[in-house]
Enzyme design. Structure first.
Site, PDB file in Angstrom:
ATOM      1  N   HIS A   1       0.706  -1.278   0.053  1.00 42.83           N
ATOM      2  CA  HIS A   1       0.141  -0.066  -0.056  1.00 42.83           C
ATOM      3  C   HIS A   1       0.869   1.259  -0.020  1.00 42.83           C
ATOM      4  O   HIS A   1       0.936   1.856  -0.980  1.00 42.83           O
ATOM      5  CB  HIS A   1      -0.778  -0.094   1.190  1.00 42.83           C
ATOM      6  CG  HIS A   1      -1.763  -1.199   1.187  1.00 42.83           C
ATOM      7  ND1 HIS A   1      -2.908  -1.410   0.710  1.00 42.83           N
ATOM      8  CD2 HIS A   1      -1.659  -2.210   2.273  1.00 42.83           C
ATOM      9  CE1 HIS A   1      -3.402  -2.581   1.008  1.00 42.83           C
ATOM     10  NE2 HIS A   1      -2.939  -2.971   2.259  1.00 42.83           N
TER      11      HIS A   1
HETATM   12  O1  RIB Z   1      -5.260  -0.319   4.684  1.00 39.26           O
HETATM   13  C1  RIB Z   1      -3.791  -0.353   4.625  1.00 39.26           C
HETATM   14  C2  RIB Z   1      -3.161   0.910   5.419  1.00 39.26           C
HETATM   15  O2  RIB Z   1      -3.238   0.628   6.797  1.00 39.26           O
HETATM   16  C3  RIB Z   1      -1.623   1.058   5.210  1.00 39.26           C
HETATM   17  O3  RIB Z   1      -1.062   2.061   5.267  1.00 39.26           O
HETATM   18  C4  RIB Z   1      -0.981   0.218   6.352  1.00 39.26           C
HETATM   19  O4  RIB Z   1       0.258   0.343   6.949  1.00 39.26           O
HETATM   20  C5  RIB Z   1      -2.207   0.353   7.240  1.00 39.26           C
HETATM   21  O5  RIB Z   1      -1.666   1.448   8.121  1.00 39.26           O
END
Ligand code: RIB
Ligand code: CA
Length: 313
Positions: free
Chosen positions: A243
Site C-alpha cells: 500500500h
Molecule cells: O489499509 C492499509 C493501510 O493501513 C496501510 O497504510 C497500512 O500500513 C495500514 O496503515
C-alpha cells in the site's frame, strides 16, 4: 536535477510504511523535512520507535522523527497486530534505535513547519490514520492554503474495504480526522485499495529485494514476507498489496498511476459503513471534486523503481 521536493511523511510503521520511508530515503527527488508518527497499525510508542529503526536501517539517523497523536480524534484506537505483528515491524531483527526522538509534538511540528516554509512548497505524505494532519488543520487553519498537496494512502471504493466490508484501515481508524482532511480544500491525491491491491508482493518481486545483497534488501524481503502472509491468506493471492510506497512512488514517477479528479466524502455517522470513502467516480453529485483518486498502476514499473531506489541505500 530539479530542486528536491520538500515532504513530511506521516506514518504508522508498519512494514509497508517502512518500505515507503526507505523509498523516500533512497530518492534524491526529496528533501525529507521530517517524519511524524501516529497511532495506527500498532500503538504510538511502537510507531515512533519503528520510524527511527527504519531511518537507522537506511543509515539516516539525521532524519528528524516526531511523535504525534496517541489515539483518534473521537473513536477508540483500533490496531492491526494481526497484520504487522506485535512490534509492528515483524520479519527482520532490527536493533533498538539509538537516534533520538524529537521533543516537539508532531502536531506542533507540522503547524510550525508549514507556517515557516514558503507557502505551497511542502507536500504531506500521510501513510496511516489522519489524526496528526487533522489536528494540525484544526489547531491552525492557516496551514491549509500553505500545503502544496496531500498525497495519502487510504480509502477504497470499487474494491470495498479491508477492515470492514466498506472501510479501509487508515480511514476507519479515524474517520473524523479523514473527514477534516477531505473537507480542508487542500489538493489531495488518494491511493485507495483500488490501486494498491494491484501492486502485489509476489515471490519473484520479494526475491529481487533479497538479491540486492544489502542489509536494506534483506530486511525489506523479510518485512514483506511477514507482511504479505495475512493478505495472501485472506485473498488467496501470490503476494499481498503493497500500500504505502504507492504514495512516494507517485511523487517520483506520477506516470506510473492513472486516476480521476472526483469528490470523496467520508462516512462518519453510520456504524455499518463507518469510515467508508464514497467516491463520486461518475460525477453524479454536485459535490466539489476534492481528490485525484488513483485506480490503476504500472505495477512492474512500480516494483522496478522500488528495487532500484532501495538498492541505493
Ligand atoms: O489499509 C492499509 C493501510 O493501513 C496501510 O497504510 C497500512 O500500513 C495500514 O496503515
Ligand atoms: Ca500505514
Amino acid at each position: 536535477m530539479p530542486v528536491p521536493r520538500k515532504i513530511i511523511i506521516d506514518t504508522d510503521p508498519g512494514q509497508d510504511d517502512a518500505v515507503a520511508i526507505l523509498l523516500a530515503l533512497g530518492s534524491p527527488e526529496f528533501d525529507i523535512l521530517g517524519i511524524t508518527a501516529v497511532a495506527g497499525n500498532v500503538p504510538l510508542k511502537l510507531t515512533e520507535k519503528n520510524a527511527r529503526k527504519i531511518c537507522e536501517l537506511a543509515g539516516r539517523p539525521d532524519i528528524k522523527v516526531y511523535s504525534g497523536a496517541i489515539r483518534p480524534l473521537i473513536r477508540e484506537l483500533v490496531t492491526a497486530e494481526e497484520v504487522h505483528g506485535k512490534t509492528g515491524l515483524n520479519g527482520p531483527e532490527l536493533p533498538e534505535p539509538t537516534m533520538k526522538l524529537e521533543e516537539q509534538h508532531a502536531v506542533d511540528y507540522l503547524v510550525e513547519t508549514l507556517m515557516r516554509e514558503e507557502a505551497g512548497t511542502v507536500t504531506l505524505c500521510p501513510l496511516g490514520p489522519l489524526t496528526n494532519v487533522a489536528l494540525a488543520l484544526i489547531r491552525e487553519p492557516r496551514i491549509a492554503p500553505r500545503i502544496k498537496e496531500i498525497v495519502l494512502m487510504g480509502g477504497g471504493f470499487f474494491e470495498g474495504g479491508n477492515v470492514t466490508p466498506s472501510a479501509e484501515f487508515n480511514i476507519y481508524v479515524d474517520p473524523h480526522a479523514a473527514d477534516v482532511v477531505f473537507r480542508s480544500g487542500v489538493p489531495i491525491v488518494m491511493m485507495p485499495l483500488d490501486v494498491t491491491h494491484k501492486a502485489l508482493t509476489t515471490t519473484k518481486r520479494i526475491d529481487a529485494f533479497r538479491q540486492l545483497g544489502t542489509r536494506v534488501g534483506l530486511a525489506t524481503a523479510q518485512m514483506l514476507e511477514f507482511f504479505e502472509r495475512y493478505d495472501e491468506g485472506k485473498y488467496g493471492t501470490d503476494g499481498g498489496p503493497l500500500h504505502d510506497p504507492c504514495v512516494i512512488a507517485y511523487l517520483i514517477k506520477p506516470e506510473l498511476f492513472q486516476g480521476r479528479h472526483c469528490n470523496v466524502t467520508v462516512e462518519t455517522a453510520s456504524e455499518l459503513t463507518m469510515g467508508m470513502t464514497v467516491v463520486d467516480w461518475w460525477g453524479v453529485t454536485k459535490r466539489p471534486k476534492n481528490a485525484i483518486v488513483m485506480r490503476d498502476i504500472d505495477h512492474d514499473g512500480f516494483f522496478a523503481l522500488l528495487v532500484e531506489r532501495l538498492g541505493r541505500l
